[in-house]
Structures are given as structure tokens and as C-alpha cells.
Motif scaffolding. Structure first.
Motif, PDB file in Angstrom:
ATOM      1  N   GLY A 230       0.836  -1.196   0.000  1.00  0.00           N
ATOM      2  CA  GLY A 230       0.000   0.000   0.000  1.00  0.00           C
ATOM      3  C   GLY A 230       0.871   1.245   0.000  1.00  0.00           C
ATOM      4  N   ASP A 231       0.485   2.244  -0.792  1.00  0.00           N
ATOM      5  CA  ASP A 231       1.248   3.494  -0.911  1.00  0.00           C
ATOM      6  C   ASP A 231       0.398   4.669  -0.462  1.00  0.00           C
ATOM      7  OD1 ASP A 231       3.152   1.908  -2.034  1.00  0.00           O
ATOM      8  OD2 ASP A 231       3.005   2.743  -4.059  1.00  0.00           O
ATOM      9  N   ILE A 232       1.064   5.650   0.115  1.00  0.00           N
ATOM     10  CA  ILE A 232       0.463   6.957   0.326  1.00  0.00           C
ATOM     11  C   ILE A 232       1.384   7.971  -0.344  1.00  0.00           C
ATOM     12  CG2 ILE A 232       1.544   7.115   2.610  1.00  0.00           C
ATOM     13  CD1 ILE A 232      -0.783   8.991   3.381  1.00  0.00           C
ATOM     14  N   THR A 233       0.807   8.822  -1.190  1.00  0.00           N
ATOM     15  CA  THR A 233       1.592   9.727  -2.024  1.00  0.00           C
ATOM     16  C   THR A 233       1.029  11.134  -1.924  1.00  0.00           C
ATOM     17  OG1 THR A 233       1.849   7.880  -3.568  1.00  0.00           O
ATOM     18  CG2 THR A 233       2.584  10.021  -4.319  1.00  0.00           C
ATOM     19  N   VAL A 234       1.927  12.104  -1.797  1.00  0.00           N
ATOM     20  CA  VAL A 234       1.554  13.523  -1.800  1.00  0.00           C
ATOM     21  C   VAL A 234       2.169  14.148  -3.049  1.00  0.00           C
ATOM     22  CG1 VAL A 234       1.639  15.701  -0.562  1.00  0.00           C
ATOM     23  CG2 VAL A 234       1.478  13.556   0.712  1.00  0.00           C
ATOM     24  N   LEU A 235       1.317  14.703  -3.911  1.00  0.00           N
ATOM     25  CA  LEU A 235       1.758  15.219  -5.211  1.00  0.00           C
ATOM     26  C   LEU A 235       1.453  16.702  -5.342  1.00  0.00           C
ATOM     27  CD1 LEU A 235       0.359  12.295  -7.404  1.00  0.00           C
ATOM     28  CD2 LEU A 235       2.698  12.560  -6.575  1.00  0.00           C
ATOM     29  N   TYR A 236       2.359  17.375  -6.022  1.00  0.00           N
ATOM     30  CA  TYR A 236       2.130  18.791  -6.343  1.00  0.00           C
ATOM     31  C   TYR A 236       1.524  18.878  -7.738  1.00  0.00           C
ATOM     32  CZ  TYR A 236       2.931  23.717  -7.251  1.00  0.00           C
ATOM     33  OH  TYR A 236       2.753  25.043  -7.565  1.00  0.00           O
ATOM     34  N   ASN A 237       0.447  19.656  -7.830  1.00  0.00           N
ATOM     35  CA  ASN A 237      -0.263  19.825  -9.086  1.00  0.00           C
ATOM     36  C   ASN A 237       0.295  21.051  -9.812  1.00  0.00           C
ATOM     37  OD1 ASN A 237      -2.071  20.009 -11.165  1.00  0.00           O
ATOM     38  ND2 ASN A 237      -3.879  20.319  -9.883  1.00  0.00           N
ATOM     39  N   PHE A 238       1.015  20.779 -10.938  1.00  0.00           N
ATOM     40  CA  PHE A 238       1.607  21.878 -11.693  1.00  0.00           C
ATOM     41  C   PHE A 238       0.579  22.625 -12.538  1.00  0.00           C
ATOM     42  CE2 PHE A 238       5.272  19.373 -10.606  1.00  0.00           C
ATOM     43  CZ  PHE A 238       6.255  20.319 -10.343  1.00  0.00           C
ATOM     44  N   ASN A 239      -0.596  22.059 -12.712  1.00  0.00           N
ATOM     45  CA  ASN A 239      -1.678  22.766 -13.417  1.00  0.00           C
ATOM     46  C   ASN A 239      -2.568  23.411 -12.358  1.00  0.00           C
ATOM     47  OD1 ASN A 239      -3.631  23.740 -15.114  1.00  0.00           O
ATOM     48  ND2 ASN A 239      -4.336  21.744 -15.826  1.00  0.00           N
ATOM     49  N   ASP A 240      -2.071  24.443 -11.764  1.00  0.00           N
ATOM     50  CA  ASP A 240      -2.790  25.111 -10.679  1.00  0.00           C
ATOM     51  C   ASP A 240      -3.398  26.412 -11.207  1.00  0.00           C
ATOM     52  OD1 ASP A 240      -3.800  25.632  -8.227  1.00  0.00           O
ATOM     53  OD2 ASP A 240      -1.913  26.324  -7.342  1.00  0.00           O
ATOM     54  N   GLY A 241      -4.280  26.250 -12.189  1.00  0.00           N
ATOM     55  CA  GLY A 241      -4.871  27.438 -12.806  1.00  0.00           C
ATOM     56  C   GLY A 241      -6.349  27.248 -13.038  1.00  0.00           C
ATOM     57  N   LEU A 242      -6.853  27.922 -14.084  1.00  0.00           N
ATOM     58  CA  LEU A 242      -8.274  27.864 -14.372  1.00  0.00           C
ATOM     59  C   LEU A 242      -8.701  26.484 -14.851  1.00  0.00           C
ATOM     60  CD1 LEU A 242      -8.737  31.326 -16.174  1.00  0.00           C
ATOM     61  CD2 LEU A 242      -9.294  30.716 -13.810  1.00  0.00           C
ATOM     62  N   ASP A 243      -7.770  25.742 -15.470  1.00  0.00           N
ATOM     63  CA  ASP A 243      -8.109  24.419 -15.984  1.00  0.00           C
ATOM     64  C   ASP A 243      -7.837  23.305 -14.971  1.00  0.00           C
ATOM     65  OD1 ASP A 243      -8.872  25.558 -18.355  1.00  0.00           O
ATOM     66  OD2 ASP A 243      -6.915  25.282 -19.310  1.00  0.00           O
ATOM     67  N   ASP A 244      -7.610  23.653 -13.746  1.00  0.00           N
ATOM     68  CA  ASP A 244      -7.268  22.661 -12.714  1.00  0.00           C
ATOM     69  C   ASP A 244      -8.485  21.785 -12.407  1.00  0.00           C
ATOM     70  OD1 ASP A 244      -6.152  21.236 -10.655  1.00  0.00           O
ATOM     71  OD2 ASP A 244      -6.440  22.825  -9.188  1.00  0.00           O
ATOM     72  N   ILE A 245      -8.267  20.472 -12.366  1.00  0.00           N
ATOM     73  CA  ILE A 245      -9.359  19.554 -12.039  1.00  0.00           C
ATOM     74  C   ILE A 245      -9.100  18.778 -10.748  1.00  0.00           C
ATOM     75  CG2 ILE A 245     -10.042  19.255 -14.451  1.00  0.00           C
ATOM     76  CD1 ILE A 245      -8.517  16.609 -14.450  1.00  0.00           C
ATOM     77  N   TYR A 246      -7.960  19.012 -10.082  1.00  0.00           N
ATOM     78  CA  TYR A 246      -7.641  18.240  -8.889  1.00  0.00           C
ATOM     79  C   TYR A 246      -7.505  19.063  -7.609  1.00  0.00           C
ATOM     80  CZ  TYR A 246      -6.756  14.078 -11.651  1.00  0.00           C
ATOM     81  OH  TYR A 246      -6.894  13.001 -12.482  1.00  0.00           O
ATOM     82  N   GLY A 247      -7.165  20.308  -7.700  1.00  0.00           N
ATOM     83  CA  GLY A 247      -6.901  21.078  -6.492  1.00  0.00           C
ATOM     84  C   GLY A 247      -5.443  20.940  -6.081  1.00  0.00           C
ATOM     85  N   GLN A 248      -5.124  21.450  -4.901  1.00  0.00           N
ATOM     86  CA  GLN A 248      -3.737  21.516  -4.456  1.00  0.00           C
ATOM     87  C   GLN A 248      -3.639  21.332  -2.944  1.00  0.00           C
ATOM     88  OE1 GLN A 248      -0.555  21.126  -5.500  1.00  0.00           O
ATOM     89  NE2 GLN A 248      -0.669  22.892  -6.881  1.00  0.00           N
ATOM     90  N   PRO A 249      -2.836  20.387  -2.423  1.00  0.00           N
ATOM     91  CA  PRO A 249      -2.090  19.341  -3.137  1.00  0.00           C
ATOM     92  C   PRO A 249      -2.986  18.151  -3.430  1.00  0.00           C
ATOM     93  CG  PRO A 249      -1.676  19.121  -0.807  1.00  0.00           C
ATOM     94  CD  PRO A 249      -2.596  20.316  -0.959  1.00  0.00           C
ATOM     95  N   VAL A 250      -2.437  17.157  -4.124  1.00  0.00           N
ATOM     96  CA  VAL A 250      -3.168  15.930  -4.431  1.00  0.00           C
ATOM     97  C   VAL A 250      -2.610  14.815  -3.541  1.00  0.00           C
ATOM     98  CG1 VAL A 250      -3.756  14.254  -6.209  1.00  0.00           C
ATOM     99  CG2 VAL A 250      -3.553  16.673  -6.791  1.00  0.00           C
ATOM    100  N   ILE A 251      -3.479  14.220  -2.731  1.00  0.00           N
ATOM    101  CA  ILE A 251      -3.089  13.136  -1.826  1.00  0.00           C
ATOM    102  C   ILE A 251      -3.744  11.856  -2.329  1.00  0.00           C
ATOM    103  CG2 ILE A 251      -3.103  12.280   0.535  1.00  0.00           C
ATOM    104  CD1 ILE A 251      -3.392  15.160   1.471  1.00  0.00           C
ATOM    105  N   ARG A 252      -2.913  10.841  -2.577  1.00  0.00           N
ATOM    106  CA  ARG A 252      -3.442   9.588  -3.133  1.00  0.00           C
ATOM    107  C   ARG A 252      -3.049   8.402  -2.261  1.00  0.00           C
ATOM    108  NH1 ARG A 252      -2.465  10.316  -9.681  1.00  0.00           N
ATOM    109  NH2 ARG A 252      -4.231  11.728  -9.995  1.00  0.00           N
TER     110      ARG A 252
END
Length: 260
Positions: A230-252
Motif C-alpha cells: 500500500g502506498d500513500i503519495t503527496v503530489l504537487y499539481n503543476f496545473n494550478d490554474g483555471l483548468d485545474d481539475i484536482y486542487g492543491q495538493p493531491v493526496i493519493r
């Protein structure tokens, strides 16, 4: 006269001697009385007394030096006993292919644009290029909920919230840095539902658009047996603009399972 006196003396002598003879004759027919021992008393017999045993000095048994018979303990043999080496069991090689699916959460908020909550599912097939590097393709699905501030609802007539659905494809890469820690990167191309605003009326409407999302971060892996982790991952979303669909940060939260 002398003759008479001599006769009388003889008669008296005979009378005196008769009882003695009679007694001797009588004693000869009876048990002889024990004669008293008139010898001087003998010295008392000395009975030997047991002599107390003197404690014998204990003999000093020489103790062999530890290096002679008893080996010193070591980290490989704490008891000091050297056991014959056991054959090491060869670890089963990991499969080249594995199933890698994740569950993601994202959230962002500001007082001017409102808040965005996203949920994503992204199954993928991974391929181990080396023991530390893995790559693979996958699919992605995300759900987004946009909530608007009160002033925008009153002034521009925005709805309180809007829900959007997105589906796309992706590629990922992982590199194990140290033991359970790894770096993780993704690049997604998503056919997404987007919000648009009419410049004339200020009203919001939705439309579809292709959006690219680069993600990069780090994770930690917990192994569950030989084939699952099992993994836990914290990702930075480089598309942090008007077209963003994930928010900031992304935790998976991801699940890995080896395919045999």
C-alpha cells in the motif's frame, strides 16, 4: 604329771583340727565358692574416641579460558554456540508486471473563488524496468465539486455548488530512493467538464475541454506480504490554474498487487 599334760594338749589339738577337716570334706562335695581377685586392679581400658574429620582443602579445578573451549558470543551467535550454516532460501523474484490503482483526494479554497473538492480513481498496469524503476499506463476518473462564496451567489446569480465528471488516460513513473520511500510522477490527459462564464450576462455554464495535468511528489510504501503493498503519495499539481481539475495538493492512497 608331764605325761597327762602332753595328752591334754594333743587332745585339744585334735578337737581344733576336726572342724577344719570336716569343712574341707563338706566343701569338696559342693560348688567351690569363687575366689576373690586379690591382684592389683588393672588399668582401665581406653575406648578410642572418633576423631573429628578435618575439612580437606578443596582442589582448585582449572577453568579453561573462554578462547580454549567456549567461544565468545557474537552478533551472529549470541549464545556462543556455532551452528552449522543454514542454506539461505532464495527470494522469489518479483514479477515484472503489477496492478497499480489509486484513490485520490484534493481540496483547495480561497475567499474570492470559493472551494474545490476532488475525488479520483486511477487504475494502471505497471512494469518494472529495474528493481527500483517502474513505469506504466493507466486510466483516470475524477469528480469535482465547486462551491462558490455567498457574494458571488447574490451578486452574479451563481449556484451554490456545481458537480463535474472527468475521464482520461495517464502515464506514471516511480523510482525507489531508499527502502520504502520513492518519488512518483504522472502526466494525465483528461477530457474534462469545465465551468465557463458568459461575459455578457455573467452566468455560468459547463463545457468539455481537454486538460493536461502534470503531477510530481513523493510517497511511502508499506509491504503486505510478498505480492501486495500500500502506498500513500503527496503530489504537487503543476496545473494550478483555471483548468485545474484536482486542487492543491493531491493526496493519493494506492494499492499495488503483483501479477504472476
Amino acid at each position: 604329771m608331764k605325761h597327762l599334760l602332753l595328752t591334754a594338749l594333743c587332745s585339744g589339738f585334735v578337737l581344733l583340727a576336726a572342724p577344719t577337716v570336716q569343712a574341707q570334706r563338706t566343701d569338696s562335695t559342693r560348688t567351690v565358692k569363687p575366689q576373690l581377685n586379690t591382684a592389683p586392679p588393672a588399668a582401665p581400658v581406653q575406648v578410642p574416641q572418633p576423631q573429628p574429620q578435618q575439612p580437606q582443602p578443596q582442589q582448585q579445578v582449572p577453568v579453561p579460558a573462554p578462547t580454549e573451549q567456549f567461544p565468545q558470543p557474537s552478533k551472529d551467535s549470541p549464545s556462543g554456540l556455532e551452528l552449522p550454516p543454514q542454506p539461505k532460501q532464495a527470494e522469489a523474484p518479483k514479477s515484472k508486471y503489477f496492478l497499480y490503482s489509486n484513490f485520490g483526494l484534493g481540496f483547495s479554497s480561497n475567499p474570492y473563488e470559493g472551494s474545490q473538492f476532488s475525488l479520483s480513481l486511477a487504475p494502471a498496469i505497471g512494469y518494472r524496468v529495474t528493481e527500483r524503476l517502474a513505469v506504466g499506463p493507466g486510466l483516470s476518473y475524477s469528480f469535482n465539486n465547486y462551491s462558490f462564496p455567498d457574494y458571488a451567489v447574490r451578486q452574479y446569480g451563481y449556484p451554490n455548488s456545481v458537480q463535474l465528471h472527468n475521464i482520461g488516460v495517464k502515464g506514471f513513473a516511480q523510482f525507489i530512493v531508499f527502502r520504502e520511500f520513492f518519488l512518483h510522477g504522472e502526466y494525465e490527459v483528461t477530457r474534462a467538464e469545465q465551468l465557463y462564464q458568459d461575459n455578457m450576462t455573467g452566468q455560468l455554464y459547463t463545457g468539455k475541454k481537454t486538460i493536461t495535468t502534470p503531477l510530481l511528489g513523493a510517497g511511502y510504501r508499506q509491504q503486505f506480504g510478498n505480492r501486495a503493498a500500500g502506498d500513500i503519495t503527496v503530489l504537487y499539481n503543476f496545473n494550478d490554474g483555471l483548468d485545474d481539475i484536482y486542487g492543491q495538493p493531491v493526496i493519493r492512497f494506492s494499492f499495488l498487487f503483483d501479477l504472476r
